[in-house]
Write an enzyme that holds these catalytic residues in place. Sequence first.
Site, short mmCIF file in Angstrom:
data_model
loop_
_atom_site.label_atom_id
_atom_site.label_comp_id
_atom_site.label_asym_id
_atom_site.label_seq_id
_atom_site.Cartn_x
_atom_site.Cartn_y
_atom_site.Cartn_z
CG LEU A 1 -1.84 -1.06 1.39
CD1 LEU A 1 -2.39 -1.36 2.68
CD2 LEU A 1 -3.15 -0.35 0.36
NE ARG B 1 -1.42 10.42 10.27
CZ ARG B 1 -1.95 9.06 10.69
NH1 ARG B 1 -1.73 9.06 11.89
NH2 ARG B 1 -2.12 8.44 9.66
CE LYS C 1 2.75 7.27 5.47
NZ LYS C 1 1.82 7.40 6.47
CD GLN D 1 -6.62 4.10 -2.84
OE1 GLN D 1 -5.59 4.00 -2.56
NE2 GLN D 1 -7.39 3.60 -2.18
N GLY E 1 -9.51 4.76 1.22
CA GLY E 1 -9.19 3.84 2.20
C GLY E 1 -8.31 2.70 1.96
N GLY F 1 -5.21 0.46 14.96
CA GLY F 1 -6.33 -0.50 15.00
C GLY F 1 -6.02 -1.57 16.14
CD GLU G 1 -8.47 0.94 11.82
OE1 GLU G 1 -7.65 2.05 11.73
OE2 GLU G 1 -8.04 -0.30 11.61
NE ARG H 1 33.20 16.69 -9.73
CZ ARG H 1 33.13 17.61 -10.80
NH1 ARG H 1 34.34 18.44 -10.74
NH2 ARG H 1 32.37 17.72 -11.91
CE1 TYR I 1 38.60 18.71 -11.80
CE2 TYR I 1 39.82 19.65 -13.85
CZ TYR I 1 38.65 18.99 -13.26
OH TYR I 1 37.62 18.80 -13.89
#
Length: 455
Positions: A8, A15, A22, A73, A78, A140, A154, A331, A364
């Site tokens: 999921l 939040r 997220k 989705q 939900g 839950g 829940e 590098r 360099y």
Amino acid sequence: MYSCALILAAGQGKRIKSNLPKVLHKVCGKEMVNHVIDTMRMAKIQDVNVIIGKGAELVQEMTQEKKVSYSIQSEQLGTGHAIICAKEFLKDKDGVVAIFTGDAPLVKSETVESLIKKHITEGNSATLLTSIIDNPNGYGRIIRSGDSVEKIVEHKDCNVSELETKEINAGMYCFNIKSLVDALDKLSNNNAQGEYYLTDVIGILKNQQEKVGALVTEFEETLGVNSRVELAKAEEIMKERINNKHLENGVTIIDPRSTYIGIDVTIGQDTIIYPGNVIEGNTEIGTDCMLYPNSRISNSKIGDNVEIQSSVILDSKVGGNTTVGPFAYIRPESVIGEKVRIGDFVEIKKSTIGNNTKVSHLTYIGDAEVGESCNFGCGTVVVNYDGKNKHKTKIGNNSFIGCNTNLVSPVEVKDNTYIAAGSTITKEVPEGSLAIARAKQTNIEGWVNKKALKK
Ligand code: UD1
Ligand code: CA
């Protein structure tokens, strides 16, 4: 038995207060969703489908290398609705589906395997992962009757006595695919959040007299990341796990709290790591290395017995017995040989440096191929850029490049050569020769007195 996994990953995660979805926030250098995908693969589940929605394109891009499939989705109604969106993936499949969330990166592959094993041996329709905690706020709750799981409620839907329950739903499950797909049709969104809850499938199966089991595990593994505070907590737990693994393998980490090692990094025995090192990506470090304080090493392969101090090494290779730093910058796409010295304030970009070559200070080197056993004097510059294009420089074996030399690319310096200090080299230096390319010194005697400049 056939097994597949659904992850999921469609929610935005309000939040966490971020523009980034997220599940793309990183823990120990890897996106949370990629941790979960890797864990599935370690648990021997090949067929993995990720349910995406918020930031779908980005999530797809960042998981591209994992060779997973996707379900979309487009509206987040939900966790149950998310699984409904994956019906196409589940269609015509028979066996077990493991469902995990992209925001819980700490679950161990052994636990995933135990969950599947329990599910199969007990002949369950659903088996869930739970844990028992003092403060179950937000999770839950697992409602049991005697030993058997009856349903999940829940947090926002709990009555007073249900709120007392300390056993929580980790949001990680195994389902019999056919039982799950049938139960999805019976979900409703008649609850406090107006969402279709995946958790309601448990009660539905139970009401149909199907078998539901549960595996209790330690809370640490089930920690779901909803906020930056939990993200930091997950980082701390995973960091400790990673560092402990290396300590157990025979690596010395002087201060594990201030040492940051990515989850995919490998380190050989008897390597010693001082504080302030950040080792990222697919880095491989050999045996007996000394990583003195404060380096960042990313996606690089470091040989045995290498010493590195206060330097940055990106997407490169460093051969055995070489020393790097302090204050060197290597590098991407550089290949440094064995017994090489890359000293202070030296920058190497997209170049190869042969074995035994010394580049000790203030130099360099860009877009160059440097042979073996060369010596670079202080302040050498490979002038690889003409303002429009980058050009290549080639330097043969046993070349001595005097201090403050400019090598204007494209240019070639053959084997066994010397370049006088202060030269600006624009033409090939033939094998066995000394090149001097600077203005001759003239002394004007009595000049200071004549100009009345003497103090
Ligand atoms: C969920 C569980 C809860 C459990 C907790 C464990 C439900 C209804 N609740 O709550 O029982 O204790 O996880 O951490 O399942 N997602 C989607 N589409 C959606 C909604 C969510 O893909 O429409 C994804 C999110 O991106 C996230 C995961 O599902 O990765 C969990 O969603 P989240 O909103 O964090 O659920 P919780 O409230 O934590
Ligand atoms: Ca969550």
